[in-house]
Write a protein that holds these residues in place. Structure first.
Motif, PDB file in Angstrom:
ATOM      1  N   LYS B  25       5.379  -0.841 -11.767  1.00  0.00           N
ATOM      2  CA  LYS B  25       6.040  -1.431 -10.612  1.00  0.00           C
ATOM      3  C   LYS B  25       7.515  -1.042 -10.616  1.00  0.00           C
ATOM      4  O   LYS B  25       8.146  -0.946 -11.651  1.00  0.00           O
ATOM      5  N   TYR B  26       8.044  -0.789  -9.428  1.00  0.00           N
ATOM      6  CA  TYR B  26       9.448  -0.400  -9.332  1.00  0.00           C
ATOM      7  C   TYR B  26      10.230  -1.512  -8.650  1.00  0.00           C
ATOM      8  O   TYR B  26       9.814  -2.030  -7.613  1.00  0.00           O
ATOM      9  N   GLU B  27      11.344  -1.886  -9.261  1.00  0.00           N
ATOM     10  CA  GLU B  27      12.189  -2.942  -8.706  1.00  0.00           C
ATOM     11  C   GLU B  27      13.472  -2.319  -8.165  1.00  0.00           C
ATOM     12  O   GLU B  27      14.252  -1.753  -8.924  1.00  0.00           O
ATOM     13  N   PRO B  28      13.715  -2.372  -6.852  1.00  0.00           N
ATOM     14  CA  PRO B  28      14.952  -1.770  -6.330  1.00  0.00           C
ATOM     15  C   PRO B  28      16.180  -2.564  -6.767  1.00  0.00           C
ATOM     16  O   PRO B  28      16.074  -3.716  -7.172  1.00  0.00           O
ATOM     17  N   PHE B  29      17.336  -1.911  -6.671  1.00  0.00           N
ATOM     18  CA  PHE B  29      18.585  -2.584  -6.988  1.00  0.00           C
ATOM     19  C   PHE B  29      18.850  -3.693  -5.980  1.00  0.00           C
ATOM     20  O   PHE B  29      18.374  -3.645  -4.851  1.00  0.00           O
ATOM     21  N   ASP B  30      19.651  -4.685  -6.407  1.00  0.00           N
ATOM     22  CA  ASP B  30      20.070  -5.721  -5.455  1.00  0.00           C
ATOM     23  C   ASP B  30      20.898  -5.047  -4.371  1.00  0.00           C
ATOM     24  O   ASP B  30      21.709  -4.186  -4.650  1.00  0.00           O
ATOM     25  N   GLY B  31      20.711  -5.490  -3.159  1.00  0.00           N
ATOM     26  CA  GLY B  31      21.504  -4.929  -2.074  1.00  0.00           C
ATOM     27  C   GLY B  31      20.936  -3.645  -1.531  1.00  0.00           C
ATOM     28  O   GLY B  31      21.606  -2.946  -0.793  1.00  0.00           O
ATOM     29  N   TYR B  32      19.710  -3.317  -1.912  1.00  0.00           N
ATOM     30  CA  TYR B  32      19.088  -2.158  -1.271  1.00  0.00           C
ATOM     31  C   TYR B  32      18.765  -2.514   0.174  1.00  0.00           C
ATOM     32  O   TYR B  32      18.309  -3.611   0.467  1.00  0.00           O
ATOM     33  N   ARG B  33      18.990  -1.559   1.047  1.00  0.00           N
ATOM     34  CA  ARG B  33      18.756  -1.837   2.470  1.00  0.00           C
ATOM     35  C   ARG B  33      17.299  -1.550   2.797  1.00  0.00           C
ATOM     36  O   ARG B  33      16.921  -0.428   3.065  1.00  0.00           O
ATOM     37  N   GLY B  34      16.496  -2.609   2.765  1.00  0.00           N
ATOM     38  CA  GLY B  34      15.063  -2.430   2.987  1.00  0.00           C
ATOM     39  C   GLY B  34      14.611  -3.011   4.315  1.00  0.00           C
ATOM     40  O   GLY B  34      15.315  -2.912   5.309  1.00  0.00           O
ATOM     41  N   LYS B  35      13.440  -3.614   4.274  1.00  0.00           N
ATOM     42  CA  LYS B  35      12.821  -4.156   5.486  1.00  0.00           C
ATOM     43  C   LYS B  35      13.690  -5.236   6.124  1.00  0.00           C
ATOM     44  O   LYS B  35      14.447  -5.918   5.464  1.00  0.00           O
ATOM     45  N   ILE B  36      13.512  -5.426   7.408  1.00  0.00           N
ATOM     46  CA  ILE B  36      14.255  -6.461   8.130  1.00  0.00           C
ATOM     47  C   ILE B  36      13.281  -7.588   8.440  1.00  0.00           C
ATOM     48  O   ILE B  36      12.206  -7.346   9.003  1.00  0.00           O
ATOM     49  N   SER B  37      13.627  -8.796   8.046  1.00  0.00           N
ATOM     50  CA  SER B  37      12.735  -9.912   8.380  1.00  0.00           C
ATOM     51  C   SER B  37      13.441 -10.857   9.349  1.00  0.00           C
ATOM     52  O   SER B  37      14.656 -11.015   9.313  1.00  0.00           O
ATOM     53  N   TRP B  38      12.635 -11.453  10.187  1.00  0.00           N
ATOM     54  CA  TRP B  38      13.164 -12.216  11.319  1.00  0.00           C
ATOM     55  C   TRP B  38      12.675 -13.643  11.231  1.00  0.00           C
ATOM     56  O   TRP B  38      11.494 -13.896  10.994  1.00  0.00           O
ATOM     57  N   GLU B  39      13.604 -14.567  11.409  1.00  0.00           N
ATOM     58  CA  GLU B  39      13.229 -15.976  11.360  1.00  0.00           C
ATOM     59  C   GLU B  39      13.221 -16.513  12.767  1.00  0.00           C
ATOM     60  O   GLU B  39      14.230 -16.467  13.470  1.00  0.00           O
ATOM     61  N   LYS B  40      12.085 -17.025  13.171  1.00  0.00           N
ATOM     62  CA  LYS B  40      11.957 -17.411  14.567  1.00  0.00           C
ATOM     63  C   LYS B  40      12.815 -18.629  14.900  1.00  0.00           C
ATOM     64  O   LYS B  40      13.407 -18.719  15.975  1.00  0.00           O
ATOM     65  N   GLY B  41      12.903 -19.555  13.955  1.00  0.00           N
ATOM     66  CA  GLY B  41      13.597 -20.820  14.233  1.00  0.00           C
ATOM     67  C   GLY B  41      15.075 -20.636  14.539  1.00  0.00           C
ATOM     68  O   GLY B  41      15.644 -21.331  15.373  1.00  0.00           O
ATOM     69  N   LYS B  42      15.698 -19.664  13.862  1.00  0.00           N
ATOM     70  CA  LYS B  42      17.147 -19.525  14.013  1.00  0.00           C
ATOM     71  C   LYS B  42      17.531 -18.666  15.208  1.00  0.00           C
ATOM     72  O   LYS B  42      18.665 -18.681  15.655  1.00  0.00           O
ATOM     73  N   CYS B  43      16.594 -17.876  15.687  1.00  0.00           N
ATOM     74  CA  CYS B  43      16.928 -16.896  16.719  1.00  0.00           C
ATOM     75  C   CYS B  43      17.091 -17.567  18.080  1.00  0.00           C
ATOM     76  O   CYS B  43      16.311 -18.448  18.450  1.00  0.00           O
ATOM     77  N   THR B  44      18.132 -17.153  18.815  1.00  0.00           N
ATOM     78  CA  THR B  44      18.340 -17.696  20.154  1.00  0.00           C
ATOM     79  C   THR B  44      18.142 -16.625  21.216  1.00  0.00           C
ATOM     80  O   THR B  44      18.450 -16.847  22.382  1.00  0.00           O
TER      81      THR B  44
END
Lengths: 173, 138, 123, 371
Positions: B25-44
């Motif tokens: 298994k490979y663990e990326p460094f902290d702060g790697y720019r990966g996938k974008i996740s979206w939270e429905k509750g906070k979005c306006t």
């Protein structure tokens, strides 16, 4: 027949073509071949000749001048073949989408089987994509196999299927 | 010659540099720019991320009524992180894991969505203009 | 910045360009209100300044090549000849563009069509 | 292969490209050879023309421009981003206000990029010479640099760290110390590279005296970057147009006088040491600051130029500001574009098997050239 299939699964040779990408994915593809990721563990070799390749790795958004070369390369790769689009710009254009000299991705020119995202795609992502491509290659190889009821005719004719005997076989059923 | 010999002896005992990636298994460094996740509750649905996106990988579909949809295309995104920085509500988070490759069946029909988003935005703008016009006339 | 016309810009460049002291950067074009401008960029090692030679050109005018004075200039000239549709001596057709890509893509399309229409009317 | 007549001599035409094992990029070179000696070269560099200059004046506003121009070339991406940003900042009129920390972070990014690019091309050159072992070794060393970049900016190739008015992310102290550890490892591997290119008999004999460019020729054809410095031209845009703090840190311009393929390699190797020193200075000179991004209120309104030293040489950006969000014209003159005109002259009289190393020693980047 089985020995060829086994060979293909154990040593898929790749062909790399750049259709106008930014070199980012290309150097990552080269990095995949170097000691850190060493993709030769899977028996993969980078070949310059399309006639020896099984997997076609394509980077870049396909510029208008590269289009014909890409098509030629695709037609020269023998069946079964898998096309992997590496990087955002070969998947759908990326930042080059809707520019005047660009075709918006490889899929507009040739059929693509696996899309590898990332700008530039990491070596890990490329390896993931190739592993996925290997499964598809196996499935495609199976689909190309001669159906069992035709095997007798094929063997009798030394590999080639004769039209007459095929028709005869169909008529009998 | 002697130096070469010493180097090769050294290399015999060195740890291999190769990462056995798919098995290990490979663990990326902290702060790697990966996938974008979206939270429905906070979005306006302020559309700031859609406007900030360089490659047009985020489309916001506003249907008539209150149904709204946020679409992100992993194979169109260039992972620059501009949308995450532009979001004033923290509804978007950049994960440190990279997106995995997809096959033909899992792919979004992006040109269709682009057209649809353009159409819906036009309509939405027209409605907004009409509403403003009405308010002014009142 | 040096202003020049089509007649005398080659003399001015010849006076300016000494290979040991001045570095040739590139050539560029721009479509302004009154036709095109061709700009030649130089860098002077002594004053550490970027020098621009500006030549105003009308649509369809023929521009002489400066590659007899500045040797590496031919590539930049072919490039702007392709992208702006400027007639430059010794240009190569389709240096950057493919046969089926749009002609002179960096020109403001509408304006150039107007110009062409006007020229047609005059004739 | 076909035979044609050039000046009453029968020449064999050998095309190379657009798809070739030695070339990761599409470029077509056609050689007319006689007894394996090159007589005439013609080239076609337009396979990668995408039309980025046009899109910057129609599709993208100036805040997205650094990300878009980064995609011109993946190897020198941050050099493009920085040159574009500095030109835009000069056009807006805020280039004097940029904090020192921002300059330092940009410098670290650019120098890391230079390191990995030099390792890449020297390794590739060794592979083209038939020395695959050195290729593998240099690329193994290159992974340390890419790891450092991964740790700092969150990506291996496209850093995307520069934006108009500053940088996106700062380097915190913990990462700073980890980099200085990594730098020692990198320096060790540069030492290894130097040893290879000075001591290894096979490589030195192969590259020595190949494709000599004299100083006069280099001036005449306007060479840039390491190719020019190998011929004795003392030019470096980091000193001539200083957007960072290179003059304060006393950057040394490395020149050589031989002007052959080996000198071009050695200039790159020695530059790597200088780059490591620059990163150390930049890390030590400033501490993590609070303000890493200026608020940009204006649109680009003036004409501005920026000359930046990419790993391959001088990179020139011209931006015409019109007061709108989208600039009126963006002109990009890339380093390889200046280095290509000399190639046909250097290649004449060279044996065909020496052509790939000679081509690679100029470090061509066709994605830059085509744009």
């Amino acid at each position: 027949m089985k020995i060829f299939e086994l060979g293909k699964a154990k040593s898929p040779w790749i062909l790399h073509y750049n259709t106008g990408s930014c070199n980012g994915c290309d150097i990552e593809l080269l990095a995949v071949l170097t000691p850190r990721y060493d993709v030769e563990r899977f028996g993969m070799l980078n070949k310059g000749n399309p006639k020896q390749a099984d997997i076609l790795l394509i980077t870049g958004p396909v510029t208008k001048r590269c289009r014909e070369r890409l098509l030629n390369l695709y037609l020269q790769v023998p069946e079964p073949k898998v096309v992997v689009a590496v990087g955002t710009c070969s998947c759908g254009g990326g930042v080059f989408r809707h520019m005047y000299n660009v075709e918006n991705g490889v899929e507009r020119v040739i059929p693509v089987d696996v899309y590898v995202p990332g700008c530039a795609a990491r070596p890990q992502q490329i390896i993931d994509g190739v592993v996925k491509a290997l499964q598809i290659l196996r499935e495609k190889g199976r689909a190309l196999e001669v159906p069992p009821h035709l095997k007798k005719i094929v063997r009798g004719r030394e590999g080639g299927i004769d039209r007459e005997s095929l028709l005869e076989d169909l008529r009998r059923r | 010659m002697l130096k070469m010999f010493i180097t090769s002896i050294k290399n015999l005992f060195r740890k291999p540099v190769t990462q056995l990636y798919p098995y290990e298994k490979y663990e990326p460094f902290d702060g790697y720019r990966g996938k974008i996740s979206w939270e429905k509750g906070k979005c306006t649905f302020c559309m700031k991320c859609g406007r900030a996106c360089t490659s047009g990988a985020i489309k916001i579909l506003i249907y008539s009524g209150e149904t709204k949809e946020w679409v992100w295309n992993p194979i169109q995104c260039i992972y620059c992180g501009e949308c995450v920085r532009s979001c004033p509500f923290g509804a978007l988070i950049q994960e440190k894991y990279y997106a995995s490759p997809i096959t033909k069946g899992e792919k979004l029909d992006w040109s269709e969505i682009e057209k649809k988003a353009g159409r819906l935005e036009d309509r939405w703008r027209r409605q907004l203009r009409d509403r403003r016009g009405k308010r002014k006339s009142e | 910045m040096i202003e020049a016309s089509l007649m005398d810009f080659k003399d001015k460049i010849r006076k300016l360009y000494i290979p040991e002291k001045v570095h040739y950067i590139g050539v560029d074009a721009y479509e302004g209100e009154e036709g095109l401008e061709v700009r030649y960029w130089f860098f002077s090692y002594e004053t550490r300044d970027v020098v621009m030679v500006r030549v105003s050109v009308k649509h369809g005018e023929r521009v002489p090549s400066i590659s007899d004075i500045v040797k590496p200039a031919f590539m930049g000239e072919w490039e702007i000849a392709d992208l702006f549709g400027i007639e430059i001596e010794g240009r190569v057709e389709n240096f950057f563009l493919s046969p089926d890509s749009p002609r002179a893509p960096l020109l403001n399309k509408k304006k150039s069509e107007d110009q062409a229409g006007r020229e047609m009317g005059e004739k | 292969m076909k035979k044609i007549k050039v000046n009453q001599e029968i020449c064999t035409t050998i095309p190379m490209g657009s798809q070739h094992v030695a070339l990761p990029e599409p470029v077509k070179l056609v050689f007319d050879t006689e007894n394996e000696v090159v007589k005439r070269v013609s080239f076609d560099v337009s396979y990668v023309h995408r039309g980025i200059e046009k899109s910057l004046t129609t599709m993208y506003d100036f805040k997205k421009a650094p990300y878009v121009v980064g995609r011109i070339c993946g190897i020198c991406a941050i050099a493009h981003s920085i040159a574009c940003t500095v030109a835009l900042e000069r056009s807006i009129g805020i280039d004097g206000e940029v904090p020192d920390r921002v300059r330092a972070v940009r410098m670290i990014g650019l120098e890391l990029d230079r390191l990995q690019s030099h390792f890449l091309i020297n390794g590739h050159l060794a592979e083209v010479c038939g020395y695959e072992n050195i290729f593998m070794h240099l690329w193994r060393c290159r992974e340390f640099i890419l790891d450092t970049a991964d740790m700092l900016f969150g990506n291996r190739v496209q850093y995307d760290v520069v934006c108009v008015g500053g940088v996106n992310r700062d380097i915190d102290e913990k990462t700073g110390t980890r980099i200085s550890e990594a730098l020692e490892e990198i320096e060790e591997s540069i030492g290894f590279m130097e040893e290879v290119f000075t001591r290894d008999k096979t490589l030195v004999k192969r590259l020595e005296g190949l494709g000599v460019v004299s100083k006069d020729k280099a001036f005449e054809y306007g060479l840039v970057g390491p190719s020019a410095r190998a011929s004795g031209v003392k030019t470096d845009c980091r000193i001539e147009d200083d957007w960072g703090m290179y003059r304060d840190f006393g950057l040394e311009i490395i020149t050589m006088t031989e002007g052959d393929a080996l000198a071009r390699c050695l200039v790159r190797v020695l530059e790597c040491f200088e780059s490591v020193r620059m990163i150390r200075e930049a890390l030590d000179s400033t501490s993590p600051g609070e303000e890493i991004q200026l608020r940009v209120r204006d649109n680009p309104k003036k004409d501005a130029v920026c000359r930046n030293e990419a790993p391959r040489g001088e990179l020139f950006y011209y931006i015409r500001g019109t007061g709108k969000k989208i600039p009126g014209r963006v002109k990009i003159r890339t380093p390889t574009f200046a280095n290509i005109p000399i190639l046909p002259h250097v290649m004449i009289g060279v044996r065909y098997n020496d052509v790939p190393p000679l081509l690679m020693s100029f470090d061509p980047c066709l994605s830059c050239t085509g744009r």
